[in-house]
Scaffold this motif. Structure first.
Motif, PDB file in Angstrom:
ATOM      1  N   GLN B  55       0.814  -1.209   0.000  1.00  0.00           N
ATOM      2  CA  GLN B  55       0.000   0.000   0.000  1.00  0.00           C
ATOM      3  C   GLN B  55       0.850   1.263   0.000  1.00  0.00           C
ATOM      4  O   GLN B  55       0.367   2.334  -0.364  1.00  0.00           O
ATOM      5  CB  GLN B  55      -0.937   0.016   1.202  1.00  0.00           C
ATOM      6  CG  GLN B  55      -2.141  -0.889   0.988  1.00  0.00           C
ATOM      7  CD  GLN B  55      -3.239  -0.521   1.945  1.00  0.00           C
ATOM      8  OE1 GLN B  55      -3.278  -1.015   3.066  1.00  0.00           O
ATOM      9  NE2 GLN B  55      -4.122   0.367   1.519  1.00  0.00           N
ATOM     10  N   LEU B  57       1.881   3.043   2.451  1.00  0.00           N
ATOM     11  CA  LEU B  57       1.364   4.030   3.395  1.00  0.00           C
ATOM     12  C   LEU B  57       1.918   3.726   4.786  1.00  0.00           C
ATOM     13  O   LEU B  57       2.330   2.606   5.074  1.00  0.00           O
ATOM     14  CB  LEU B  57      -0.179   3.959   3.444  1.00  0.00           C
ATOM     15  CG  LEU B  57      -0.945   4.221   2.142  1.00  0.00           C
ATOM     16  CD1 LEU B  57      -2.426   3.911   2.329  1.00  0.00           C
ATOM     17  CD2 LEU B  57      -0.772   5.672   1.696  1.00  0.00           C
ATOM     18  N   ALA B 106     -12.198   8.498  10.489  1.00  0.00           N
ATOM     19  CA  ALA B 106     -11.263   7.766   9.622  1.00  0.00           C
ATOM     20  C   ALA B 106     -11.759   7.622   8.192  1.00  0.00           C
ATOM     21  O   ALA B 106     -10.947   7.493   7.270  1.00  0.00           O
ATOM     22  CB  ALA B 106     -10.989   6.387  10.213  1.00  0.00           C
ATOM     23  N   CYS B 107     -13.087   7.610   7.989  1.00  0.00           N
ATOM     24  CA  CYS B 107     -13.629   7.458   6.634  1.00  0.00           C
ATOM     25  C   CYS B 107     -14.160   8.775   6.077  1.00  0.00           C
ATOM     26  O   CYS B 107     -14.126   8.974   4.866  1.00  0.00           O
ATOM     27  CB  CYS B 107     -14.751   6.422   6.609  1.00  0.00           C
ATOM     28  SG  CYS B 107     -14.247   4.771   7.117  1.00  0.00           S
ATOM     29  N   PRO B 111      -9.485  11.048   5.224  1.00  0.00           N
ATOM     30  CA  PRO B 111      -9.039  10.755   3.851  1.00  0.00           C
ATOM     31  C   PRO B 111      -9.061  11.978   2.937  1.00  0.00           C
ATOM     32  O   PRO B 111      -8.379  11.984   1.918  1.00  0.00           O
ATOM     33  CB  PRO B 111     -10.058   9.713   3.356  1.00  0.00           C
ATOM     34  CG  PRO B 111     -10.627   9.119   4.597  1.00  0.00           C
ATOM     35  CD  PRO B 111     -10.635  10.218   5.610  1.00  0.00           C
ATOM     36  N   LEU B 112      -9.823  12.997   3.305  1.00  0.00           N
ATOM     37  CA  LEU B 112      -9.977  14.155   2.421  1.00  0.00           C
ATOM     38  C   LEU B 112      -8.928  15.225   2.679  1.00  0.00           C
ATOM     39  O   LEU B 112      -8.839  16.187   1.913  1.00  0.00           O
ATOM     40  CB  LEU B 112     -11.391  14.724   2.585  1.00  0.00           C
ATOM     41  CG  LEU B 112     -12.462  13.740   2.099  1.00  0.00           C
ATOM     42  CD1 LEU B 112     -13.835  14.141   2.611  1.00  0.00           C
ATOM     43  CD2 LEU B 112     -12.478  13.663   0.583  1.00  0.00           C
ATOM     44  N   ARG B 116      -1.440  13.332   0.427  1.00  0.00           N
ATOM     45  CA  ARG B 116      -1.490  12.969  -0.994  1.00  0.00           C
ATOM     46  C   ARG B 116      -2.689  13.593  -1.688  1.00  0.00           C
ATOM     47  O   ARG B 116      -2.611  13.968  -2.853  1.00  0.00           O
ATOM     48  CB  ARG B 116      -1.462  11.446  -1.159  1.00  0.00           C
ATOM     49  CG  ARG B 116      -2.632  10.719  -0.539  1.00  0.00           C
ATOM     50  CD  ARG B 116      -2.501   9.195  -0.687  1.00  0.00           C
ATOM     51  NE  ARG B 116      -3.781   8.572  -0.378  1.00  0.00           N
ATOM     52  CZ  ARG B 116      -4.146   7.376  -0.797  1.00  0.00           C
ATOM     53  NH1 ARG B 116      -3.352   6.652  -1.542  1.00  0.00           N
ATOM     54  NH2 ARG B 116      -5.327   6.873  -0.467  1.00  0.00           N
ATOM     55  N   VAL B 117      -3.792  13.740  -0.963  1.00  0.00           N
ATOM     56  CA  VAL B 117      -4.990  14.345  -1.556  1.00  0.00           C
ATOM     57  C   VAL B 117      -4.794  15.849  -1.741  1.00  0.00           C
ATOM     58  O   VAL B 117      -5.117  16.400  -2.797  1.00  0.00           O
ATOM     59  CB  VAL B 117      -6.229  14.048  -0.692  1.00  0.00           C
ATOM     60  CG1 VAL B 117      -7.424  14.886  -1.125  1.00  0.00           C
ATOM     61  CG2 VAL B 117      -6.557  12.559  -0.773  1.00  0.00           C
ATOM     62  N   TRP B 120      -2.687  16.435  -4.783  1.00  0.00           N
ATOM     63  CA  TRP B 120      -3.412  16.286  -6.056  1.00  0.00           C
ATOM     64  C   TRP B 120      -4.290  17.510  -6.326  1.00  0.00           C
ATOM     65  O   TRP B 120      -4.389  17.983  -7.473  1.00  0.00           O
ATOM     66  CB  TRP B 120      -4.252  15.015  -6.041  1.00  0.00           C
ATOM     67  CG  TRP B 120      -4.988  14.769  -7.337  1.00  0.00           C
ATOM     68  CD1 TRP B 120      -6.193  15.279  -7.708  1.00  0.00           C
ATOM     69  CD2 TRP B 120      -4.546  13.967  -8.435  1.00  0.00           C
ATOM     70  NE1 TRP B 120      -6.544  14.834  -8.963  1.00  0.00           N
ATOM     71  CE2 TRP B 120      -5.556  14.025  -9.431  1.00  0.00           C
ATOM     72  CE3 TRP B 120      -3.399  13.187  -8.670  1.00  0.00           C
ATOM     73  CZ2 TRP B 120      -5.442  13.329 -10.649  1.00  0.00           C
ATOM     74  CZ3 TRP B 120      -3.306  12.495  -9.887  1.00  0.00           C
ATOM     75  CH2 TRP B 120      -4.308  12.579 -10.854  1.00  0.00           C
ATOM     76  N   LEU B 121      -4.931  18.026  -5.286  1.00  0.00           N
ATOM     77  CA  LEU B 121      -5.776  19.221  -5.461  1.00  0.00           C
ATOM     78  C   LEU B 121      -4.954  20.366  -6.040  1.00  0.00           C
ATOM     79  O   LEU B 121      -5.422  21.092  -6.918  1.00  0.00           O
ATOM     80  CB  LEU B 121      -6.379  19.666  -4.120  1.00  0.00           C
ATOM     81  CG  LEU B 121      -7.471  18.798  -3.512  1.00  0.00           C
ATOM     82  CD1 LEU B 121      -7.894  19.383  -2.170  1.00  0.00           C
ATOM     83  CD2 LEU B 121      -8.677  18.670  -4.426  1.00  0.00           C
ATOM     84  N   ALA B 124      -2.984  18.786  -9.778  1.00  0.00           N
ATOM     85  CA  ALA B 124      -3.814  18.395 -10.926  1.00  0.00           C
ATOM     86  C   ALA B 124      -5.015  19.316 -11.110  1.00  0.00           C
ATOM     87  O   ALA B 124      -5.513  19.464 -12.220  1.00  0.00           O
ATOM     88  CB  ALA B 124      -4.293  16.944 -10.752  1.00  0.00           C
ATOM     89  N   LEU B 125      -5.497  19.918 -10.034  1.00  0.00           N
ATOM     90  CA  LEU B 125      -6.701  20.747 -10.153  1.00  0.00           C
ATOM     91  C   LEU B 125      -6.393  22.235  -9.979  1.00  0.00           C
ATOM     92  O   LEU B 125      -7.295  23.068 -10.073  1.00  0.00           O
ATOM     93  CB  LEU B 125      -7.753  20.309  -9.124  1.00  0.00           C
ATOM     94  CG  LEU B 125      -8.321  18.895  -9.342  1.00  0.00           C
ATOM     95  CD1 LEU B 125      -9.286  18.535  -8.234  1.00  0.00           C
ATOM     96  CD2 LEU B 125      -9.021  18.793 -10.702  1.00  0.00           C
ATOM     97  N   ALA B 127      -5.712  23.954  -7.411  1.00  0.00           N
ATOM     98  CA  ALA B 127      -6.273  24.625  -6.227  1.00  0.00           C
ATOM     99  C   ALA B 127      -5.153  25.346  -5.482  1.00  0.00           C
ATOM    100  O   ALA B 127      -4.138  24.732  -5.134  1.00  0.00           O
ATOM    101  CB  ALA B 127      -6.941  23.598  -5.316  1.00  0.00           C
ATOM    102  N   TRP B 135     -11.352  23.800   1.351  1.00  0.00           N
ATOM    103  CA  TRP B 135     -11.640  22.362   1.238  1.00  0.00           C
ATOM    104  C   TRP B 135     -11.457  21.679   2.594  1.00  0.00           C
ATOM    105  O   TRP B 135     -12.342  20.986   3.097  1.00  0.00           O
ATOM    106  CB  TRP B 135     -10.710  21.767   0.169  1.00  0.00           C
ATOM    107  CG  TRP B 135     -10.562  20.279   0.136  1.00  0.00           C
ATOM    108  CD1 TRP B 135      -9.742  19.509   0.920  1.00  0.00           C
ATOM    109  CD2 TRP B 135     -11.233  19.359  -0.750  1.00  0.00           C
ATOM    110  NE1 TRP B 135      -9.854  18.183   0.573  1.00  0.00           N
ATOM    111  CE2 TRP B 135     -10.755  18.058  -0.448  1.00  0.00           C
ATOM    112  CE3 TRP B 135     -12.170  19.509  -1.763  1.00  0.00           C
ATOM    113  CZ2 TRP B 135     -11.201  16.918  -1.128  1.00  0.00           C
ATOM    114  CZ3 TRP B 135     -12.605  18.365  -2.443  1.00  0.00           C
ATOM    115  CH2 TRP B 135     -12.133  17.094  -2.128  1.00  0.00           C
ATOM    116  N   TRP B 139     -14.555  19.964   5.052  1.00  0.00           N
ATOM    117  CA  TRP B 139     -14.719  18.541   5.406  1.00  0.00           C
ATOM    118  C   TRP B 139     -14.492  18.305   6.894  1.00  0.00           C
ATOM    119  O   TRP B 139     -15.195  17.497   7.512  1.00  0.00           O
ATOM    120  CB  TRP B 139     -13.797  17.659   4.550  1.00  0.00           C
ATOM    121  CG  TRP B 139     -14.150  17.758   3.100  1.00  0.00           C
ATOM    122  CD1 TRP B 139     -13.363  18.230   2.090  1.00  0.00           C
ATOM    123  CD2 TRP B 139     -15.406  17.419   2.481  1.00  0.00           C
ATOM    124  NE1 TRP B 139     -14.037  18.204   0.891  1.00  0.00           N
ATOM    125  CE2 TRP B 139     -15.289  17.709   1.108  1.00  0.00           C
ATOM    126  CE3 TRP B 139     -16.614  16.899   2.951  1.00  0.00           C
ATOM    127  CZ2 TRP B 139     -16.337  17.497   0.203  1.00  0.00           C
ATOM    128  CZ3 TRP B 139     -17.651  16.695   2.059  1.00  0.00           C
ATOM    129  CH2 TRP B 139     -17.500  16.992   0.702  1.00  0.00           C
TER     130      TRP B 139
END
Lengths: 223, 223
Positions: B55, B57, B106-107, B111-112, B116-117, B120-121, B124-125, B127, B135, B139
């Motif tokens: 994984q 991680l 945890a869910c 994760p948000l 790594r998230v 990517w924001l 790739a986006l 932000a 963001w 959340w």
């Protein structure tokens, strides 16, 4: 631990987390009534539902022990109160591996591609359809690559060992979502084979989104 | 179930999920060796670590039963193999509530807003800092509002009941992250009080990121 009483599942036909709980209930052979909340219409944030479940999410399972939320917590509850057939193996290390495989889906993949997150990407960050599909493909692909390795190591017909488990409750819905979003699956043959093996079980098949009462055109499908 | 043998925790000082496992190990009074992987340098994707944990991680816990991954699965393993003091209550419905509160973090939150998230924001986006902070705040705020209601209902000093539990293993790190990102906390007084109560326990305090061997300036801190 006593078996749960009459069960009411608050769900939505296309919610991946609701799909997980339906699979677990069906494997356990437990009867349940379904109350659908149309997530596209924001029904999960209606005041009467929020009073019942302050998280404003589905699934939630009403039991004689109160309202249970969070799909993995619900499934662990079902496994403790109705242990046959088990969804977790016996040894502590094996149980940890099954829970880790489930969490690799429930914590590392699913939260990044559910409806509320995709909505925010579009509304607040201006991500268009192409950018959202790349986002979805990236996180499902990253998570599936890890799971593929775990299934190659621990699967024997099913994702973990040779019987249905908590992993299948999470894997079958995640593969459904991956296909719905057109994610490339060529790199994950062991994962796809294990998920399709599980999906072929009639109890798992009965939990499919298209076969739920609130699915569009559900009445037209053969029973 | 047998008590775990020599334990090696693969972690990173500022990883929220690693922080959870350190809290659980400390509450259980289990000794462990730490191997730090610098996530900012991508050390978790080094070939020798990927061979150990596909994984890529942290955390991962090496035990005599093999390598365990995923923080919640690891903590459940510790609770099964080393049940005293327990991190889950006795009744099935109470256990489901504790697991649901942990999963709400945890869910639905963590994760948000992990590294790594957020990467990517930005990459790739496109932000920017302001968009990423919005963001994160959205959340964490959404998840904390749900948890605040759950803690008001189920907390008695601690987040669930009157003793440390699995919820605290997740809540203390999540509050640390919220503060690090400057999230407004005025709306969550019960949550903050419960988390600070837990954080004041010396076993929980010893798991704080700043007190880990790989933290910047750790050697300069008082023991």
């Amino acid at each position: 631990m006593t078996a749960p009483g009459p069960l009411i599942l608050h769900d939505y036909w296309r919610s991946g987390a609701s799909y997980r709980v339906r699979i677990a209930l069906n494997i356990k052979g437990l009867a349940y009534e379904q109350v659908a909340h149309d997530l596209r219409a924001g029904a999960q944030r209606a005041p009467d539902y929020l009073a019942l479940n302050p998280q404003g999410l589905v699934p939630a399972l009403a039991t004689d022990g109160g309202l249970l939320t969070q799909s993995l917590a619900i499934i662990e509850y079902l496994d403790e109160t109705c242990p046959d057939p088990p969804l977790l193996p016996e040894g502590a290390a094996d149980r940890a591996m099954v829970r880790a495989m489930a969490a690799a889906i429930a914590c590392d993949i699913h939260p990044l591609q559910n409806a509320r997150v995709l909505g925010w990407l579009g509304d607040a960050l201006g991500a268009d359809e192409v950018a959202r599909k790349r986002w979805i493909g990236h996180w499902i692909g990253t998570g599936f690559a890890a799971l593929e390795a775990m299934i190659r190591q621990h699967g024997r017909g099913f994702a973990f060992g040779s019987r249905l488990s908590l992993v299948d409750c999470c894997l079958v819905p995640q593969l459904y979502t991956a296909r719905r979003f057109g994610v490339a699956l060529e790199g994950f043959p062991a994962l796809v084979e294990a998920a399709e093996n599980a999906a072929g079980d009639p109890r798992v098949a009965a939990a499919h989104p298209d076969r739920q009462p609130d699915a569009p055109g559900a009445a037209a499908l053969p029973a």
